[in-house]
Design a protein around this motif. Structure first.
Motif, mmCIF file in Angstrom:
data_model
loop_
_atom_site.group_PDB
_atom_site.id
_atom_site.type_symbol
_atom_site.label_atom_id
_atom_site.label_comp_id
_atom_site.label_asym_id
_atom_site.label_seq_id
_atom_site.Cartn_x
_atom_site.Cartn_y
_atom_site.Cartn_z
ATOM 1 N N GLY A 173 -19.470 -9.682 35.503
ATOM 2 C CA GLY A 173 -20.618 -10.441 35.087
ATOM 3 C C GLY A 173 -20.587 -10.884 33.611
ATOM 4 N N GLU A 174 -21.763 -11.276 33.166
ATOM 5 C CA GLU A 174 -21.929 -11.756 31.791
ATOM 6 C C GLU A 174 -22.992 -10.915 31.088
ATOM 7 N N PHE B 221 -26.655 -13.000 40.780
ATOM 8 C CA PHE B 221 -27.702 -12.329 40.011
ATOM 9 C C PHE B 221 -28.562 -11.414 40.892
ATOM 10 N N GLU B 222 -28.537 -11.621 42.195
ATOM 11 C CA GLU B 222 -29.312 -10.778 43.112
ATOM 12 C C GLU B 222 -28.520 -9.561 43.578
ATOM 13 N N ILE C 50 -19.155 -0.567 31.827
ATOM 14 C CA ILE C 50 -20.329 -0.973 32.593
ATOM 15 C C ILE C 50 -20.146 -2.436 32.981
ATOM 16 N N PHE C 51 -20.147 -2.707 34.289
ATOM 17 C CA PHE C 51 -20.009 -4.077 34.791
ATOM 18 C C PHE C 51 -21.402 -4.636 35.053
ATOM 19 N N CYS C 52 -21.815 -5.571 34.205
ATOM 20 C CA CYS C 52 -23.116 -6.215 34.352
ATOM 21 C C CYS C 52 -23.118 -7.089 35.602
ATOM 22 N N GLN C 53 -24.264 -7.196 36.239
ATOM 23 C CA GLN C 53 -24.418 -8.039 37.423
ATOM 24 C C GLN C 53 -25.020 -9.378 37.012
ATOM 25 N N GLY C 54 -24.394 -10.453 37.459
ATOM 26 C CA GLY C 54 -24.872 -11.797 37.186
ATOM 27 C C GLY C 54 -23.988 -12.510 36.185
ATOM 28 N N CYS C 55 -23.535 -13.698 36.564
ATOM 29 C CA CYS C 55 -22.688 -14.483 35.673
ATOM 30 C C CYS C 55 -22.892 -15.973 35.935
ATOM 31 N N VAL C 56 -22.988 -16.744 34.875
ATOM 32 C CA VAL C 56 -23.169 -18.188 34.982
ATOM 33 C C VAL C 56 -21.848 -18.954 34.946
#
Length: 173
Positions: A74-75, A45-46, A25-31
């Protein structure tokens, strides 16, 4: 309200994101925005879309070859509350859960002092691949990671000891 997580996408059968056949699972949003990141489309993140736990769990359970699930980015720790709840649902169903993070184990332990969801996610996963991707340390010879600074950490042992304990792959007879 149905639980969901914001994702960029999935890979239904992977052999490079942990041992055995894994659902990723590839999470959306990364800092972190690491230069040379393999998944730059996951940074916004959007971007991506919300996906219900039910849909994810059904997809995982649909494949009898899948023995584990990997959270990538992502993170995942940017969605620690949702990801920890999803991890617990997967554990209840007998799946091994790994997670990748640009944060180090030590950074996550500091974050966990202020955010119980970070601690819950650490406690709900068996392995953490930690550290930002460093392009100057890129290696194609490392199992399950992209740069030499990243570590494969046994989370249960590390949480008990309070410091990183490296994961050792078991021999399969």
């Amino acid at each position: 309200m149905e639980q969901s997580v914001r994702i960029a996408g999935v890979i239904r059968e992977s052999i490079v994101d942990g041992p055995g056949i894994r659902f990723v699972i590839f999470c959306q949003g990364c800092v972190h925005n690491c230069p040379g990141c393999h998944n730059p489309q996951t940074h916004d993140f959007e971007g991506g879309s919300d996906c219900s736990f039910q849909k994810i769990l059904e997809a995982v359970e649909q494949d009898p070859l899948v023995k584990g699930v990997t959270f990538s980015g992502g993170e995942p720790f940017c969605q620690a509350k949702a990801m920890s709840a999803l991890a617990r649902s997967l554990l209840e169903r007998g799946y091994d859960v790994w997670t990748y993070s640009g944060y180090t184990f030590e950074e996550l332990m500091e974050m966990a002092k202020e955010d119980p969801d970070v601690k819950r996610l650490l406690e709900s996963c068996s392995v953490l691949i930690d550290g930002r991707y460093l392009q100057e340390q890129k290696s194609m010879d490392l199992p399950y990671r992209g740069s030499k600074n990243q570590r494969i950490i046994d989370l249960a042992a590390s949480m008990e000891k309070g410091e990183p304990v490296l994961w050792r792959e078991r021999e399969i007879n």
